[in-house]
Design a protein around this motif. Sequence first.
Motif, PDB file in Angstrom:
ATOM      1  N   ARG A 184       0.819  -1.200   0.000  1.00  0.00           N
ATOM      2  CA  ARG A 184       0.000   0.000   0.000  1.00  0.00           C
ATOM      3  C   ARG A 184       0.857   1.256   0.000  1.00  0.00           C
ATOM      4  O   ARG A 184       2.010   1.241   0.429  1.00  0.00           O
ATOM      5  CB  ARG A 184      -0.906   0.018   1.237  1.00  0.00           C
ATOM      6  N   VAL A 185       0.244   2.347  -0.482  1.00  0.00           N
ATOM      7  CA  VAL A 185       0.852   3.677  -0.423  1.00  0.00           C
ATOM      8  C   VAL A 185      -0.184   4.612   0.180  1.00  0.00           C
ATOM      9  O   VAL A 185      -1.358   4.570  -0.201  1.00  0.00           O
ATOM     10  CB  VAL A 185       1.266   4.185  -1.817  1.00  0.00           C
ATOM     11  N   VAL A 186       0.247   5.434   1.124  1.00  0.00           N
ATOM     12  CA  VAL A 186      -0.663   6.368   1.796  1.00  0.00           C
ATOM     13  C   VAL A 186      -0.396   7.784   1.294  1.00  0.00           C
ATOM     14  O   VAL A 186       0.758   8.209   1.203  1.00  0.00           O
ATOM     15  CB  VAL A 186      -0.480   6.311   3.327  1.00  0.00           C
ATOM     16  N   VAL A 187      -1.464   8.495   0.963  1.00  0.00           N
ATOM     17  CA  VAL A 187      -1.374   9.911   0.595  1.00  0.00           C
ATOM     18  C   VAL A 187      -2.130  10.718   1.646  1.00  0.00           C
ATOM     19  O   VAL A 187      -3.306  10.457   1.907  1.00  0.00           O
ATOM     20  CB  VAL A 187      -1.968  10.172  -0.799  1.00  0.00           C
ATOM     21  N   MET A 188      -1.438  11.668   2.265  1.00  0.00           N
ATOM     22  CA  MET A 188      -2.059  12.547   3.266  1.00  0.00           C
ATOM     23  C   MET A 188      -2.076  13.977   2.745  1.00  0.00           C
ATOM     24  O   MET A 188      -1.094  14.440   2.157  1.00  0.00           O
ATOM     25  CB  MET A 188      -1.262  12.540   4.574  1.00  0.00           C
ATOM     26  N   CYS A 189      -3.180  14.671   2.975  1.00  0.00           N
ATOM     27  CA  CYS A 189      -3.267  16.108   2.719  1.00  0.00           C
ATOM     28  C   CYS A 189      -3.394  16.818   4.065  1.00  0.00           C
ATOM     29  O   CYS A 189      -4.252  16.453   4.882  1.00  0.00           O
ATOM     30  CB  CYS A 189      -4.472  16.430   1.834  1.00  0.00           C
ATOM     31  N   LEU A 190      -2.524  17.799   4.299  1.00  0.00           N
ATOM     32  CA  LEU A 190      -2.509  18.537   5.561  1.00  0.00           C
ATOM     33  C   LEU A 190      -2.818  20.003   5.297  1.00  0.00           C
ATOM     34  O   LEU A 190      -2.389  20.573   4.291  1.00  0.00           O
ATOM     35  CB  LEU A 190      -1.130  18.455   6.236  1.00  0.00           C
ATOM     36  N   GLN A 237       1.488  17.946   1.594  1.00  0.00           N
ATOM     37  CA  GLN A 237       1.157  16.547   1.304  1.00  0.00           C
ATOM     38  C   GLN A 237       2.260  15.655   1.844  1.00  0.00           C
ATOM     39  O   GLN A 237       3.431  16.048   1.893  1.00  0.00           O
ATOM     40  CB  GLN A 237       1.022  16.300  -0.201  1.00  0.00           C
ATOM     41  N   ILE A 238       1.854  14.456   2.229  1.00  0.00           N
ATOM     42  CA  ILE A 238       2.822  13.453   2.651  1.00  0.00           C
ATOM     43  C   ILE A 238       2.501  12.159   1.923  1.00  0.00           C
ATOM     44  O   ILE A 238       1.327  11.763   1.819  1.00  0.00           O
ATOM     45  CB  ILE A 238       2.779  13.236   4.172  1.00  0.00           C
ATOM     46  N   ILE A 239       3.531  11.503   1.408  1.00  0.00           N
ATOM     47  CA  ILE A 239       3.387  10.198   0.759  1.00  0.00           C
ATOM     48  C   ILE A 239       4.187   9.194   1.565  1.00  0.00           C
ATOM     49  O   ILE A 239       5.398   9.369   1.769  1.00  0.00           O
ATOM     50  CB  ILE A 239       3.893  10.235  -0.692  1.00  0.00           C
ATOM     51  N   LEU A 240       3.502   8.172   2.063  1.00  0.00           N
ATOM     52  CA  LEU A 240       4.151   7.094   2.805  1.00  0.00           C
ATOM     53  C   LEU A 240       4.164   5.853   1.928  1.00  0.00           C
ATOM     54  O   LEU A 240       3.119   5.323   1.575  1.00  0.00           O
ATOM     55  CB  LEU A 240       3.399   6.795   4.107  1.00  0.00           C
ATOM     56  N   GLY A 241       5.354   5.415   1.564  1.00  0.00           N
ATOM     57  CA  GLY A 241       5.481   4.206   0.756  1.00  0.00           C
ATOM     58  C   GLY A 241       5.984   3.049   1.594  1.00  0.00           C
ATOM     59  O   GLY A 241       5.811   3.008   2.809  1.00  0.00           O
ATOM     60  N   ASP A 242       6.607   2.077   0.945  1.00  0.00           N
ATOM     61  CA  ASP A 242       7.210   0.937   1.634  1.00  0.00           C
ATOM     62  C   ASP A 242       6.193   0.218   2.515  1.00  0.00           C
ATOM     63  O   ASP A 242       6.423  -0.033   3.698  1.00  0.00           O
ATOM     64  CB  ASP A 242       8.408   1.399   2.465  1.00  0.00           C
ATOM     65  N   ILE A 277      -5.789  16.676   8.965  1.00  0.00           N
ATOM     66  CA  ILE A 277      -5.161  15.729   8.035  1.00  0.00           C
ATOM     67  C   ILE A 277      -6.221  14.837   7.416  1.00  0.00           C
ATOM     68  O   ILE A 277      -7.061  14.269   8.127  1.00  0.00           O
ATOM     69  CB  ILE A 277      -4.109  14.864   8.753  1.00  0.00           C
ATOM     70  N   GLY A 278      -6.199  14.725   6.104  1.00  0.00           N
ATOM     71  CA  GLY A 278      -7.041  13.772   5.382  1.00  0.00           C
ATOM     72  C   GLY A 278      -6.177  12.679   4.786  1.00  0.00           C
ATOM     73  O   GLY A 278      -5.076  12.945   4.287  1.00  0.00           O
ATOM     74  N   ILE A 279      -6.653  11.432   4.832  1.00  0.00           N
ATOM     75  CA  ILE A 279      -5.819  10.285   4.459  1.00  0.00           C
ATOM     76  C   ILE A 279      -6.550   9.423   3.438  1.00  0.00           C
ATOM     77  O   ILE A 279      -7.722   9.073   3.627  1.00  0.00           O
ATOM     78  CB  ILE A 279      -5.486   9.424   5.693  1.00  0.00           C
ATOM     79  N   ALA A 280      -5.863   9.086   2.354  1.00  0.00           N
ATOM     80  CA  ALA A 280      -6.369   8.132   1.363  1.00  0.00           C
ATOM     81  C   ALA A 280      -5.291   7.087   1.118  1.00  0.00           C
ATOM     82  O   ALA A 280      -4.090   7.384   1.197  1.00  0.00           O
ATOM     83  CB  ALA A 280      -6.737   8.830   0.060  1.00  0.00           C
ATOM     84  N   VAL A 281      -5.711   5.855   0.822  1.00  0.00           N
ATOM     85  CA  VAL A 281      -4.778   4.728   0.726  1.00  0.00           C
ATOM     86  C   VAL A 281      -4.886   4.068  -0.647  1.00  0.00           C
ATOM     87  O   VAL A 281      -5.989   3.757  -1.116  1.00  0.00           O
ATOM     88  CB  VAL A 281      -5.059   3.688   1.827  1.00  0.00           C
ATOM     89  N   TYR A 282      -3.726   3.879  -1.291  1.00  0.00           N
ATOM     90  CA  TYR A 282      -3.658   3.096  -2.526  1.00  0.00           C
ATOM     91  C   TYR A 282      -3.495   1.622  -2.156  1.00  0.00           C
ATOM     92  O   TYR A 282      -2.710   1.298  -1.271  1.00  0.00           O
ATOM     93  CB  TYR A 282      -2.455   3.538  -3.362  1.00  0.00           C
ATOM     94  N   PRO A 283      -4.222   0.712  -2.804  1.00  0.00           N
ATOM     95  CA  PRO A 283      -5.134   0.903  -3.941  1.00  0.00           C
ATOM     96  C   PRO A 283      -6.607   0.989  -3.560  1.00  0.00           C
ATOM     97  O   PRO A 283      -7.448   1.180  -4.431  1.00  0.00           O
ATOM     98  CB  PRO A 283      -4.884  -0.352  -4.763  1.00  0.00           C
ATOM     99  N   SER A 284      -6.956   0.897  -2.274  1.00  0.00           N
ATOM    100  CA  SER A 284      -8.364   0.804  -1.896  1.00  0.00           C
ATOM    101  C   SER A 284      -9.133   2.097  -2.170  1.00  0.00           C
ATOM    102  O   SER A 284     -10.328   2.055  -2.485  1.00  0.00           O
ATOM    103  CB  SER A 284      -8.489   0.432  -0.415  1.00  0.00           C
TER     104      SER A 284
END
Length: 584
Positions: A184-190, A237-242, A277-284
Amino acid sequence: MRTAELEQLARTLEDEVRVRRANEEFLRLSGQVFEATLDAIMITDADGYIVTTNPAFSRITGYAPQEVAGWHVVRLAATPADQALLTAMAQVLRESGHWSGEVLSRRKSGDTYPGLLSVSTVHGPDGAVINYVGVFLDISERKAEQHLIAFLSHHDALTGLPNRVLARERFELARALAGRDGQRVVVMCLDLDRFKNINDSFGPPVGDKALQAVASFLGGCLREGDTASRQGGDEFQIILGDDAALGATLATVQTILLGLRDDLRVDGGHLTLTTSIGIAVYPSDGDSFDELVRNADTALFRAKETGRDNYAFFTERMDVDVRARLAVQNQLRGAIVRGEFAVHYQPQMCLRSGAMLGAEALLRWHNPTLGTVAPSLFIPLAEEYGLITAIGEWVLDTVCAQIQRWQGAGLGAIKVAVNLSGNQFAQDRTVEFVEATLRKYRIKAVCLGIEITESTVMGDPDKAVAALKRLKDIGVGISLDDFGTGYSSLGYLKRFPIDVLKIDKSFVDDVATSTNDAAIALSVISLAHNLNMRVIAEGVETREQVAFLREHGCDEMQGYFFSRPIDAEAFTVLLGEKKNLSAI
C-alpha cells in the motif's frame, strides 16, 4: 631605367606599403581584441604548452600570464577525468583541427568551475601545426541558473520541499514498488488550522518563517523513502510508501498532530499551530495520484468539520457527501436571482395570555434540481463562500416588506425576529442596513427583532456590545438564541443589551421528565428575569412541556405544539384568525 618602368616600380612600392600598413593595422586591432575581449584566450605551442594568455584569462582563472607561461594545459584541468578529456581532445584536433565542448577547470584559488571551451589549430606555411588557440567562457552563473530552474521546477521556493510535480513522480515510484509486491501507499493532505490568523496578526514574513519551520518539522517526522511536499499556501502533502501499515500511518499522524501542538520557534518567539489531516490509501481509495489526492482532500474537509486538529480516513460516504455539497454550492450562488428562497414564519406565543406576540423568520430554499435543501446544509456553505451577507440582507428586506403588508391589511403591529449570522453581524454596514430598511418600508423599529447566537457575540465580545447597543438605540429588540449550548461568559452577558434569552430545544425536549433539563431551564428562566430579560422556549411540542414552562414562569414559547414554520400566505391567515394558545 625607362619612365614606364619607374612608374611601375613606384606603384609596386606603394602597394607593398599599403599591404604592410594594413597588416600592421590588422595586428594592432587583433592585439586590442586579444586584450579587451571578455572571453579568455590561451595560446599554446604545438605540444600544448602555454605561450601567452589575455587579461580575461587572468580575471577568470586568477593566474597572471607569467605564472602559466610554459605550463602544459593539463595542469589547469580540475580532475583526472578532465585530464583524460584533454587527451581525447588532442586526438580530435589532429583529425579535424577544431574541438568545442564543456570542461571543468581549476582556478588559482583551488575552486573548480565549468567552462565552455573552443580550440582551433594554427598551421604554418608548410602545413605543420605551430599553435593551438583556446577560447573559453566561465559558465558558472549559467549553470547555477540552470540548476535553480531545474530545482524550482520540482521544489517549493519557500520551503525547499518537493512540489506537486516531484510529489507525483515520487508517488508513481512508490506505486510501482507497491504494485510489484501487493503493498500500500498512503497519501495525506494537511492544512494548517486558521493559518490566516498568523499572517493577519504577525505579518507575512513571520507566516513564511512558520511555514519553513513546519516544513522542517514534517521532514523530520518521516522515514527515508517517504515524501513531504508543499502544494502552496499552508497546504502540505505526505506520501508514505514501503507498505505503509495502518499502525505506522497512525503513528506518523499522531507524531505530526502532537508535534505541531508544541511551540514552534519562529523569529526568536514561539507559535502554536495545529493541523487537520485527510488520508487516502492506494489501492483501496484510488489508483491514480490525482484520485488519491482528491479523496484525501475530501477526508481533510471532514477532519475540519469535526473540530480541526484532527485526522480522517477517506470513505465512500464522504465522496457522496462532497458531491452533494458541491451541487448545493453551485446552485446556491444564483438562488436569490432565480427567486428560490422563501421566508417562513413560526409564531411566538405568550404562555400567560396565550396570544400571539410575534414570530421568528426562518429561511427556506427550494431548488428545482436539488429539491428542498436543509438550512443546516446551505447556511454554513453561504457563510464559507461569502454569500451569507447578501442572503441575510434579502431576508431582512423581505421580512420588513411583509410586516408593512400585514400592517397595511390591518392585521396589527406583529413583531418578527430575523436571524443574523456571525459573518453578517461582524460587518460594520449591518446596523446601517437595518436602519435603511426600516426607513424604506416606513415601519417602526419595535416591529423588528434581531436574533444572534451566543457564538456570534462571543467571537468578539467588545465589538458585539457596541453593535448591539447601536441596534438597541434605534429600538430593535435583541434575542440571544441557543443560550447554554456554547461558551457564554456571564460576565459579558450582563453587558449585552439583550431583551430575550431563548432556551434551546435540546433542553426543552425532556424538560417535563428530566430533572437535569428541568434544572437548566429553570436556571435560564431565573437568570433572565434577574437580568430583566424575557425568556422564549424553542421546540415546544407537547402539552406537558407547555404546562411545565407556564408553571415556572417562562414568558413565551414557539414550536410545533402551536404551529410549524409556515409561509407568508398561511401566516397571514393565522393572523386573521387570531388563534389563541389556550384554544389548543
